[in-house]
Each structure stands twice: as C-alpha cells, then as structure tokens.
Design an enzyme around this catalytic site. Structure first.
Site, PDB file in Angstrom:
ATOM      1  N   ASN A  56       0.851  -1.197   0.000  1.00 63.61           N
ATOM      2  CA  ASN A  56       0.000   0.000   0.000  1.00 63.61           C
ATOM      3  C   ASN A  56       0.882   1.241   0.000  1.00 63.61           C
ATOM      4  O   ASN A  56       1.789   1.316  -0.843  1.00 63.61           O
ATOM      5  CB  ASN A  56      -1.142  -0.036   1.036  1.00 63.61           C
ATOM      6  CG  ASN A  56      -0.775  -0.231   2.471  1.00 63.61           C
ATOM      7  OD1 ASN A  56      -0.285  -1.278   2.846  1.00 63.61           O
ATOM      8  ND2 ASN A  56      -1.020   0.748   3.317  1.00 63.61           N
ATOM      9  N   ASP A  57       0.649   2.206   0.864  1.00 66.08           N
ATOM     10  CA  ASP A  57       1.238   3.547   0.734  1.00 66.08           C
ATOM     11  C   ASP A  57       2.711   3.621   0.313  1.00 66.08           C
ATOM     12  O   ASP A  57       3.550   2.926   0.870  1.00 66.08           O
ATOM     13  CB  ASP A  57       1.195   4.284   2.081  1.00 66.08           C
ATOM     14  CG  ASP A  57      -0.115   4.172   2.795  1.00 66.08           C
ATOM     15  OD1 ASP A  57      -1.051   3.561   2.253  1.00 66.08           O
ATOM     16  OD2 ASP A  57      -0.194   4.685   3.921  1.00 66.08           O
ATOM     17  N   GLN A  85       4.655   0.475   2.002  1.00 64.83           N
ATOM     18  CA  GLN A  85       4.023  -0.439   2.936  1.00 64.83           C
ATOM     19  C   GLN A  85       3.962  -1.804   2.265  1.00 64.83           C
ATOM     20  O   GLN A  85       3.307  -1.961   1.228  1.00 64.83           O
ATOM     21  CB  GLN A  85       2.599   0.056   3.272  1.00 64.83           C
ATOM     22  CG  GLN A  85       2.577   1.295   4.137  1.00 64.83           C
ATOM     23  CD  GLN A  85       2.936   0.974   5.565  1.00 64.83           C
ATOM     24  OE1 GLN A  85       2.124   0.474   6.325  1.00 64.83           O
ATOM     25  NE2 GLN A  85       4.187   1.251   5.932  1.00 64.83           N
ATOM     26  N   TRP A 139      -3.055  -7.300   2.949  1.00 62.05           N
ATOM     27  CA  TRP A 139      -2.477  -6.382   3.954  1.00 62.05           C
ATOM     28  C   TRP A 139      -2.171  -7.121   5.259  1.00 62.05           C
ATOM     29  O   TRP A 139      -3.049  -7.730   5.852  1.00 62.05           O
ATOM     30  CB  TRP A 139      -3.465  -5.246   4.233  1.00 62.05           C
ATOM     31  CG  TRP A 139      -2.901  -4.203   5.149  1.00 62.05           C
ATOM     32  CD1 TRP A 139      -2.191  -3.108   4.778  1.00 62.05           C
ATOM     33  CD2 TRP A 139      -3.002  -4.158   6.581  1.00 62.05           C
ATOM     34  NE1 TRP A 139      -1.832  -2.379   5.901  1.00 62.05           N
ATOM     35  CE2 TRP A 139      -2.316  -3.005   7.012  1.00 62.05           C
ATOM     36  CE3 TRP A 139      -3.583  -4.991   7.545  1.00 62.05           C
ATOM     37  CZ2 TRP A 139      -2.210  -2.638   8.359  1.00 62.05           C
ATOM     38  CZ3 TRP A 139      -3.474  -4.634   8.875  1.00 62.05           C
ATOM     39  CH2 TRP A 139      -2.792  -3.466   9.286  1.00 62.05           C
ATOM     40  N   PHE A 150       4.334   1.313  10.054  1.00 61.22           N
ATOM     41  CA  PHE A 150       3.357   2.023   9.231  1.00 61.22           C
ATOM     42  C   PHE A 150       4.051   3.168   8.485  1.00 61.22           C
ATOM     43  O   PHE A 150       5.268   3.316   8.526  1.00 61.22           O
ATOM     44  CB  PHE A 150       2.212   2.535  10.114  1.00 61.22           C
ATOM     45  CG  PHE A 150       1.099   1.525  10.324  1.00 61.22           C
ATOM     46  CD1 PHE A 150       1.297   0.170  10.117  1.00 61.22           C
ATOM     47  CD2 PHE A 150      -0.158   1.943  10.748  1.00 61.22           C
ATOM     48  CE1 PHE A 150       0.267  -0.754  10.302  1.00 61.22           C
ATOM     49  CE2 PHE A 150      -1.196   1.045  10.934  1.00 61.22           C
ATOM     50  CZ  PHE A 150      -1.002  -0.306  10.716  1.00 61.22           C
ATOM     51  N   SER A 151       3.234   4.015   7.865  1.00 61.77           N
ATOM     52  CA  SER A 151       3.779   5.031   6.948  1.00 61.77           C
ATOM     53  C   SER A 151       4.554   6.155   7.628  1.00 61.77           C
ATOM     54  O   SER A 151       4.360   6.433   8.813  1.00 61.77           O
ATOM     55  CB  SER A 151       2.633   5.618   6.125  1.00 61.77           C
ATOM     56  OG  SER A 151       2.145   4.611   5.275  1.00 61.77           O
ATOM     57  N   ARG A 197      -0.921   9.197  13.152  1.00 62.16           N
ATOM     58  CA  ARG A 197       0.073   8.399  12.413  1.00 62.16           C
ATOM     59  C   ARG A 197       0.576   9.119  11.162  1.00 62.16           C
ATOM     60  O   ARG A 197       0.139  10.201  10.831  1.00 62.16           O
ATOM     61  CB  ARG A 197      -0.512   7.042  12.030  1.00 62.16           C
ATOM     62  CG  ARG A 197      -1.782   7.105  11.202  1.00 62.16           C
ATOM     63  CD  ARG A 197      -2.221   5.683  10.824  1.00 62.16           C
ATOM     64  NE  ARG A 197      -3.536   5.660  10.211  1.00 62.16           N
ATOM     65  CZ  ARG A 197      -4.678   5.539  10.888  1.00 62.16           C
ATOM     66  NH1 ARG A 197      -4.673   5.426  12.204  1.00 62.16           N
ATOM     67  NH2 ARG A 197      -5.832   5.524  10.237  1.00 62.16           N
ATOM     68  N   GLU A 209      -5.342  10.613   6.822  1.00 66.67           N
ATOM     69  CA  GLU A 209      -4.080   9.871   6.856  1.00 66.67           C
ATOM     70  C   GLU A 209      -3.052  10.558   5.948  1.00 66.67           C
ATOM     71  O   GLU A 209      -3.406  11.388   5.108  1.00 66.67           O
ATOM     72  CB  GLU A 209      -4.302   8.430   6.362  1.00 66.67           C
ATOM     73  CG  GLU A 209      -5.341   7.677   7.188  1.00 66.67           C
ATOM     74  CD  GLU A 209      -5.571   6.231   6.745  1.00 66.67           C
ATOM     75  OE1 GLU A 209      -5.637   5.361   7.618  1.00 66.67           O
ATOM     76  OE2 GLU A 209      -5.689   5.970   5.542  1.00 66.67           O
ATOM     77  N   TRP A 246      -9.119   1.476  -0.733  1.00 67.09           N
ATOM     78  CA  TRP A 246      -9.351   0.516   0.371  1.00 67.09           C
ATOM     79  C   TRP A 246     -10.681  -0.223   0.231  1.00 67.09           C
ATOM     80  O   TRP A 246     -10.884  -1.245   0.883  1.00 67.09           O
ATOM     81  CB  TRP A 246      -9.262   1.226   1.728  1.00 67.09           C
ATOM     82  CG  TRP A 246      -7.835   1.448   2.161  1.00 67.09           C
ATOM     83  CD1 TRP A 246      -7.206   2.653   2.321  1.00 67.09           C
ATOM     84  CD2 TRP A 246      -6.860   0.450   2.480  1.00 67.09           C
ATOM     85  NE1 TRP A 246      -5.900   2.456   2.711  1.00 67.09           N
ATOM     86  CE2 TRP A 246      -5.667   1.117   2.817  1.00 67.09           C
ATOM     87  CE3 TRP A 246      -6.876  -0.951   2.496  1.00 67.09           C
ATOM     88  CZ2 TRP A 246      -4.497   0.437   3.174  1.00 67.09           C
ATOM     89  CZ3 TRP A 246      -5.714  -1.626   2.852  1.00 67.09           C
ATOM     90  CH2 TRP A 246      -4.556  -0.938   3.178  1.00 67.09           C
TER      91      TRP A 246
HETATM   92  C1  FRU Z   1      -3.093   4.542   4.693  1.00 62.62           C
HETATM   93  C2  FRU Z   1      -2.730   3.787   5.948  1.00 62.62           C
HETATM   94  C3  FRU Z   1      -1.866   4.654   6.831  1.00 62.62           C
HETATM   95  C4  FRU Z   1      -1.111   3.635   7.638  1.00 62.62           C
HETATM   96  C5  FRU Z   1      -0.891   2.534   6.634  1.00 62.62           C
HETATM   97  C6  FRU Z   1      -0.886   1.160   7.223  1.00 62.62           C
HETATM   98  O1  FRU Z   1      -3.414   3.742   3.610  1.00 62.62           O
HETATM   99  O2  FRU Z   1      -3.905   3.368   6.607  1.00 62.62           O
HETATM  100  O3  FRU Z   1      -2.579   5.577   7.637  1.00 62.62           O
HETATM  101  O4  FRU Z   1       0.099   4.144   8.135  1.00 62.62           O
HETATM  102  O5  FRU Z   1      -1.932   2.646   5.691  1.00 62.62           O
HETATM  103  O6  FRU Z   1      -0.520   0.198   6.276  1.00 62.62           O
END
Ligand code: FRU
Length: 472
Positions: free
Chosen positions: A21-22, A38, A46, A78-79, A138, A192, A279
């Site tokens: 992901n991110d 990620q 995930w 996480f990010s 976060r 986020e 998502w």
């Molecule tokens: C955004 C998110 C972030 C988090 C990450 C977790 O897509 O939800 O806020 O750090 O993904 O994988």
C-alpha cells in the site's frame, strides 16, 4: 515468475512479490529517487507491515532492494517519510537519511530510524518512540523549514480529522505547535498520510503552502482519495486560504491514495506518487502473487483557474515523455456521430495524446475496446465542461460492488480546445489535461488488452491530432 501475471503493469512501480500500500519515506540523493512502501513480504493481502524499498534514476525503471525497515517490539512499521540531515542537526552525521514512521502495536507511536548508506539499511533510534499522542495519530511527514530554521512535522490525527503540527531543532525532541482541520474540507472516514510543502504562485514572487490530506472513506467517488488545502504556514500554524466548505481534490479517479512527495527532489521539483488503489477493494483486485501498483510519478505546481482560483496541478513527471516509442497517427478529422474506429498498437503499455477543439454544445467520446466486448468510455463534454471515465464494462469488475464506476473531472473553462494525455497499462488508465489541471486515475482489468479506439460525438468537434505511442 509472478512477472508473467496478466495484470502486472509494464511501466508502473509494483513490488516483486506480495502486498503493497502507501508509498513511504521518499527522498532523492546522489542521482537516485528512493521509494519505500508499505509491504507484506509474506503474502498478497495487507498484513505484517514492513518497508519495502526500490530506487530509480529516471522514475520509470525501478530496482528492487531488500526490506529496509522491519517490525520490532514497538510494532509493525506504518507510513512515514524521510529527510536528508545536511547539517547534522540530529547528531548521526551530515548527510544522514533520517526517517520517521509510525510504530503500530495496540497503539500508534512515532519512531525514528537513520541510514548512512543512502537508505539501503537503517538503524533504529534507541530512544524510540519520539512522539506519543493521546489520540490515534500516524504517518509523520517531516521537512526542513528554512523560514524558522527548524524541522517541522505533520501527523495525521486520523479520527479527529486534524493534522497536528510539531517543530524540532534535532528531529528527536518534538514540540507540539497546533492542529489544522476541524471542519475543513472532506471530513468522512479517517485522515491519513499528510504532506506539507511550498510551491511558487505563477506570475508572482510569492509562494503558498500546500497541505495534502488523504482520507478514507469519503472520497468524491467513494472510498479513499486525496484532498488538499492551500494557505499560509509560519512554522507553527497552517491557515487555509479557502472556506471550510471548499473541498479540493487532487485526482478525480477512484485509485489515487496515500499520495506524498519526495524530499530533496532536484531542480526545485515537487514530485508526488500515490498508491493506485482504493481501500474499498484493494485486497480483492484480481491479481495473485502481488497486489497494487503505484501511480505514475507527477510533478506538482500551482495554477490559476479562469475564475481566479489557485489550484494544484499534477503533470506526469517529465521523464515519462522519454518512454514514448513508435507512434501511430490517426490524424486530423471531424468528429461524427457515426464515429471512426482505429486499431491501437499491440501490447499493454501505451500513451494516447489527443489535440481537440470543440464548440460550446459538442462532445467527443473515446472508447477503448477489445474482441471480448470490454470497454472503457472517456468523454469530453464541452457543454458541462467535464471529462468522464466509465469503467462499468471495462473487463473484470465483479470482484467488488464498489468497482464499477463512472468518475468525472471538471475541465478548465478555457479548455473547449486542448490536449488530453491518456496513459494505459495492463491494469490502469491515467488521464491528464496537458497542463495537469485535472488528473484521473482508475484501475481497469480488461480480459484481454484493449485493441481499438473509437472516436465519436455530437456537434462540430475537431480532432487536430490523435496519436498512440507504444511505451518503449
Ligand atoms: C493509509 C494507511 C496509513 C497507515 C498505513 C498502514 O493507507 O492506513 O494511515 O500508516 O496505511 O498500512
């Protein structure tokens, strides 16, 4: 290998294996664009968040590197983002790469890691966590603020719909300054992945601050999306130039999320990349050994709309023009209701460039299709001044009820004539006007590649140029 998967993109960044992901921690140093992400190294859904790592010298060809930051006693990773500490403010050494990320266990706290080998390996700071907040927050975004000669950090107060601003002399001790967001812009879901940076205001010597705010759900077309704010920032407080009820979208498709920018990009560039999914269905898209690609990298700038609004433009990074290979030119012709159909170049990767001119009541639609009857319809409507993409019959769409969709972008009012660029890959379409005044990013899963394009429409439209370039 998994590279043979039908929906593996040919010129977009993807993980070699597993879930992504991110985009995270991006910086440019010594000629290379570093991109972390990620990553689940063990499967294609995930889980087990770890920072994967790739780098590129041209934003097109990516080299994969070993995992850069792995889970530890404070949780999964996480990010977050990275800066280069040119002046050794943190004491780890001049030119050290400093990264802040969220450690996620039962709660979320912010941690620091640093690298002296240009981001290949990281050492975690023994004083972690460096920030603990009362409410869930976060995705730290750090940057040098020359205006105050300090570092700033923006943290997403996910459930509170607020971006929390901090400052620090050394990247380790952080002072809370203020929060922005209550009541501003789109307020659904969670906030986020923030990013805060300055851009030039065209035609002036002024600069403005742009705050990217990714939110999920609550996007314009459902699920996740990127909104932004434009305003002033003094190192302590961000103030929006827009009214709270004005929502500004960075991309008008369904698959543009967690978008953030590179630190220290060359030539004063502000270059962004987003996660090309949503998502609502990211875990269900019809790939197997990997899941998700990143968007094409985009150069950001500000522009004035004909109504005098200051807005954010996203243009495909300039390096992408170098990927153009052999071109097919379909000409110059008048748009008719019967339409004209042309064969597209073979293969999955291409860029279509169209120069058009319409009058106030006309429209023109471009339909991509294949022998199985899959189709994507893109329409420029000069009456409504919109660009629309319909992927309801684009191929495999049944894996999620949220996937079939029609997305709409406003066209700049001075654009009944203009140029549209459309990037097609194995499982995505990204459309831009030539100035980046709109961007639209949508996934598509055709059962076989689209092989023809049909151009038709009402009114007296003219196509001045229609080219399809194979991507080299
Ligand atoms: C955004 C998110 C972030 C988090 C990450 C977790 O897509 O939800 O806020 O750090 O993904 O994988």
């Amino acid at each position: 290998t998994s590279n043979k998967e039908k929906y593996r993109p040919t010129y977009h960044h993807t993980p070699l294996y597993g879930w992504m992901n991110d985009p995270n921690g991006m910086f440019y140093k010594d000629g290379a664009w570093h991109l972390y992400y990620q990553h689940n190294p063990y499967g294609s859904k995930w889980q087990n968040m770890t920072w994967g790592h790739s780098s590129s010298t041209d934003l097109v060809h990516w080299t994969h590197h070993p995992e850069a930051i792995r889970p530890d006693g404070l949780g999964t990773i996480f990010s977050g983002n990275s800066v280069i500490d040119h002046d050794n403010t943190a004491g780890f050494g001049a030119g050290e790469v400093i990264t802040l990320y969220t450690s996620c266990d039962k709660s979320q706290v912010q941690s620091l890691a640093h690298s002296s080998d240009n981001g290949m390996t990281f050492t975690k700071y023994p004083g972690n966590p460096v920030i603990v907040t009362p409410n869930e927050a976060r995705d730290p975004n750090i940057f040098r603020n020359s205006g105050i000669n300090k570092w700033n950090l923006v943290l997403a107060g996910a459930m509170d719909h607020e971006m929390h601003i901090f400052s620090s002399p050394d990247l380790k001790e952080w002072t809370y300054e203020s929060s922005f967001g209550k009541g501003y812009g789109a307020q659904d879901g969670v906030w986020e992945c923030p990013d805060l940076f300055q851009l030039d205001v065209p035609g002036t010597n002024e600069k403005k601050w742009v705050l990217l705010c990714n939110l999920n759900p609550g996007g314009k077309f459902g699920g996740s999306a990127t909104q932004y704010f434009i305003g002033e920032f003094d190192g302590k407080k961000f103030t929006s130039d827009y009214a709270p009820e004005d929502t500004l979208w960075m991309d008008f498709g369904k698959d543009h999320y967690a978008t953030v920018t590179w630190s220290d990009a060359p030539e004063g560039r502000r270059t962004a990349i987003g996660w090309m999914s949503n998502w609502q269905y990211a875990n269900e898209v019809p790939t197997k050994q990997f899941r998700s690609a990143n968007t094409l990298p985009r150069d950001l700038s500000l522009f004035h709309s004909p109504e005098g609004k200051l807005l954010l433009a996203s243009k495909p990074a300039k390096e992408l023009a170098d990927m153009r290979g052999e071109a097919r030119s379909y000409g110059r012709f008048s748009v008719s209701q019967k339409g004209r159909t042309f064969r597209l170049p073979d293969g999955k990767g291409m860029e279509i460039v169209m120069d058009y001119s319409l009058n106030a009541k006309s429209d023109v639609s471009l339909t991509l299709s294949n022998a199985n009857g899959d189709k994507v319809i893109m329409t420029i409507d000069a009456k409504d001044m919109t660009f629309t993409m319909d992927r309801t019959k684009s191929g495999e769409v049944s894996f999620s009820r949220h996937f079939p969709a029609v997305t709409v972008a406003p066209l700049s009012k001075d654009a009944p004539a203009g140029t549209i660029r459309i990037f097609i890959d194995s499982s995505s379409i990204e459309a831009f006007d030539s100035e980046g005044r709109f961007a639209m990013t949508n996934l598509v899963f055709p059962t076989q590649p689209y092989s023809t394009i049909t151009v038709k429409g009402k009114g007296k439209g003219k196509i001045k140029k229609l080219n399809a370039y194979k991507i080299k």
